[in-house]
Design a protein around this motif. Structure first.
Motif, PDB file in Angstrom:
ATOM      1  N   ASP A 220      -8.797  47.906  37.810  1.00  0.00           N
ATOM      2  CA  ASP A 220      -8.341  48.583  36.453  1.00  0.00           C
ATOM      3  C   ASP A 220      -8.830  47.226  35.557  1.00  0.00           C
ATOM      4  OD1 ASP A 220      -6.906  49.989  34.391  1.00  0.00           O
ATOM      5  OD2 ASP A 220      -5.964  48.002  34.373  1.00  0.00           O
ATOM      6  N   ALA A 221      -9.221  47.535  34.081  1.00  0.00           N
ATOM      7  CA  ALA A 221     -10.227  46.549  33.412  1.00  0.00           C
ATOM      8  C   ALA A 221      -8.905  45.685  32.959  1.00  0.00           C
ATOM      9  CB  ALA A 221     -10.963  47.454  32.125  1.00  0.00           C
ATOM     10  N   THR A 245     -13.088  42.754  23.960  1.00  0.00           N
ATOM     11  CA  THR A 245     -13.080  44.336  23.845  1.00  0.00           C
ATOM     12  C   THR A 245     -13.559  44.751  25.142  1.00  0.00           C
ATOM     13  OG1 THR A 245     -15.436  44.279  22.663  1.00  0.00           O
ATOM     14  CG2 THR A 245     -13.784  44.118  21.244  1.00  0.00           C
ATOM     15  N   GLU A 246     -13.151  46.008  25.343  1.00  0.00           N
ATOM     16  CA  GLU A 246     -13.601  46.703  26.596  1.00  0.00           C
ATOM     17  C   GLU A 246     -14.279  48.185  26.030  1.00  0.00           C
ATOM     18  OE1 GLU A 246     -14.357  47.319  30.557  1.00  0.00           O
ATOM     19  OE2 GLU A 246     -13.373  45.416  29.529  1.00  0.00           O
ATOM     20  N   LEU A 257     -13.843  52.479  22.914  1.00  0.00           N
ATOM     21  CA  LEU A 257     -13.471  50.933  22.875  1.00  0.00           C
ATOM     22  C   LEU A 257     -11.926  50.559  22.613  1.00  0.00           C
ATOM     23  CD1 LEU A 257     -15.494  48.356  22.161  1.00  0.00           C
ATOM     24  CD2 LEU A 257     -14.828  48.867  19.760  1.00  0.00           C
ATOM     25  N   PHE A 258     -11.571  49.612  23.253  1.00  0.00           N
ATOM     26  CA  PHE A 258     -10.276  48.900  23.152  1.00  0.00           C
ATOM     27  C   PHE A 258     -10.305  47.612  23.168  1.00  0.00           C
ATOM     28  CE2 PHE A 258     -10.235  49.828  27.570  1.00  0.00           C
ATOM     29  CZ  PHE A 258      -9.480  48.691  27.987  1.00  0.00           C
ATOM     30  N   GLY A 259      -8.998  46.846  22.467  1.00  0.00           N
ATOM     31  CA  GLY A 259      -9.208  45.510  22.376  1.00  0.00           C
ATOM     32  C   GLY A 259      -7.965  44.973  23.425  1.00  0.00           C
ATOM     33  N   LEU A 260      -8.098  43.629  23.650  1.00  0.00           N
ATOM     34  CA  LEU A 260      -7.269  43.202  24.603  1.00  0.00           C
ATOM     35  C   LEU A 260      -7.001  41.787  24.170  1.00  0.00           C
ATOM     36  CD1 LEU A 260      -9.602  44.299  26.764  1.00  0.00           C
ATOM     37  CD2 LEU A 260      -7.714  44.312  28.218  1.00  0.00           C
ATOM     38  N   MET A 261      -5.740  41.211  24.374  1.00  0.00           N
ATOM     39  CA  MET A 261      -5.473  39.877  23.824  1.00  0.00           C
ATOM     40  C   MET A 261      -4.470  39.123  24.594  1.00  0.00           C
ATOM     41  SD  MET A 261      -4.650  37.898  20.229  1.00  0.00           S
ATOM     42  CE  MET A 261      -2.981  38.514  20.060  1.00  0.00           C
ATOM     43  N   ALA A 262      -4.525  37.969  25.449  1.00  0.00           N
ATOM     44  CA  ALA A 262      -3.579  37.505  26.089  1.00  0.00           C
ATOM     45  C   ALA A 262      -3.219  36.082  25.522  1.00  0.00           C
ATOM     46  CB  ALA A 262      -4.076  37.257  27.518  1.00  0.00           C
ATOM     47  N   THR A 263      -1.837  35.764  25.551  1.00  0.00           N
ATOM     48  CA  THR A 263      -1.299  34.886  24.939  1.00  0.00           C
ATOM     49  C   THR A 263      -0.698  34.218  26.132  1.00  0.00           C
ATOM     50  OG1 THR A 263       0.895  35.403  24.521  1.00  0.00           O
ATOM     51  CG2 THR A 263      -0.662  35.757  22.712  1.00  0.00           C
ATOM     52  N   GLY A 284     -20.553  44.199  16.552  1.00  0.00           N
ATOM     53  CA  GLY A 284     -19.271  44.623  16.631  1.00  0.00           C
ATOM     54  C   GLY A 284     -18.226  43.465  17.151  1.00  0.00           C
ATOM     55  N   GLY A 285     -18.924  42.818  18.148  1.00  0.00           N
ATOM     56  CA  GLY A 285     -18.092  41.804  18.710  1.00  0.00           C
ATOM     57  C   GLY A 285     -17.711  40.569  17.576  1.00  0.00           C
TER      58      GLY A 285
END
Length: 344
Positions: A220-221, A245-246, A257-263, A284-285
């Motif tokens: 899983d991405a 982005t994925e 397209l969807f976005g991910l962010m980790a803190t 786009g990036g």
């Protein structure tokens, strides 16, 4: 939603503006005897988008002292970018050729950047203490590292000066194997050095795997991104956020397209957006990076910041050229699901 009364953030973007040459429509190069020309480049795209969004973005670079260099700087100024940090020197203009894809034929990029004015200027030509005076953020990418030893030294000097001055740093890995070429074996170590100073990293599990020599086999991405972020935070104590982005391709023209962010506390993801009849995905990036920085500068909550960034990335796919030309109001209208009626 956020505070717009605060003074604009002053951010320096360091990198090489480029000319992009592409055939009309979806033709192959030289199928017609003409090219469309756009000004782009990773950091220049971010600088232009942030200026359009109301921030004081300063482009630091070197352009050739000729008509092409002056035209490129003028294009950046047209978007509101402060070009006072651009040096002029002997040398050529960096160029890349884009062969746009269509249906199941992918796009292809050919770089023509060797010995450009930016690549040739000595690393110590940039007076970083002066360039960073009164600046809150420095943004740069791994493309600087890939272009050669001189530009890599300049990028390292920039981040060291920024860290010494208390300037926050965002870094986009932007790994380009064609640019690294024979120097590819040096990429992990040089990238690690830069990232060790970064507060915000734009990168995915493949970038972390490259830099740390690890593998992320999760199917899983989101799980891969979470595992990579955990290792990134463990490796680099200064790092506070990692975003990416994925993309899922059905073909060149239709994608998700969807976005991910980790803190350091959690991982956030956005809704998945269907992109049909893509006009231009280049940049786009960079639109995503500018959108996230805009949200951060405006004090948006993490969820709103990430939603704004993926919205900027999605809408960039409707704009020809490298730069996202849309304003904050355009992104907010998309987020409010205002529909596709003409706004009169």
């Amino acid at each position: 939603m956020h505070n717009t009364s605060q003074p604009p953030t002053r951010i320096v973007c360091f990198g090489e503006p480029l000319l992009r040459l592409s055939p009309p429509g979806c033709e192959l190069p030289l199928q017609s005897p003409c090219f469309n020309v756009h000004v782009g480049g990773a950091e220049a795209n971010v600088a232009a988008s942030l200026a359009i969004l109301g921030h004081h973005s300063v482009m630091v670079s070197t352009l050739p002292d000729n008509m092409l260099g002056r035209a490129c700087a003028g294009e950046l100024r047209k978007h509101g970018v402060d070009t006072g940090g651009i040096l002029q020197a002997e040398g050529r203009m960096g160029v890349y050729y884009l062969s746009p894809g269509a249906m199941h034929r992918p796009s292809e990029v050919l770089y023509d950047r060797a010995d450009s004015a930016f690549a040739r200027i000595p690393a110590d030509a940039y007076d970083w203490p002066s360039l960073l005076a009164g600046v809150q953020w420095l943004h740069l990418s791994g493309i600087n590292l890939a272009l050669g030893k001189t530009t890599s030294q300049a990028a390292l000097a920039a981040v060291h000066a920024a860290r010494a001055a208390g300037v926050s740093i965002s870094f986009d890995c932007n790994y380009r194997s064609k640019l690294w070429g024979e120097r590819a074996a040096h990429a992990p170590a040089v990238l690690r050095e830069i990232v060790s100073h970064a507060d915000l990293l734009f990168g995915n599990d493949r970038d972390i795997a490259l830099m740390l020599g690890m593998a992320f086999p999760q199917a899983d991405a989101i799980a891969r991104f979470r595992a990579a972020a955990d290792d990134a935070f463990a490796a680099w104590p200064h790092l506070q956020r990692m975003a990416a982005t994925e993309r899922l391709h059905r073909n060149v023209d239709d994608q998700d397209l969807f976005g991910l962010m980790a803190t350091r506390e959690r991982v956030l993801t956005t809704a998945t957006h269907a992109l049909s009849n893509v006009v231009d995905r280049i940049g786009g990036g960079d639109a995503f990076a500018a959108g996230l920085l805009h949200g951060l500068f405006r004090g948006m909550p993490d969820e709103a910041m990430l939603d704004f960034a993926i919205t900027a990335a999605c809408l960039k796919h409707s704009i020809p050229g490298d730069v996202n030309l849309l304003r904050e109001a355009d992104m907010l209208a998309f987020l409010a699901q205002g529909g596709f009626e003409v706004r009169r």
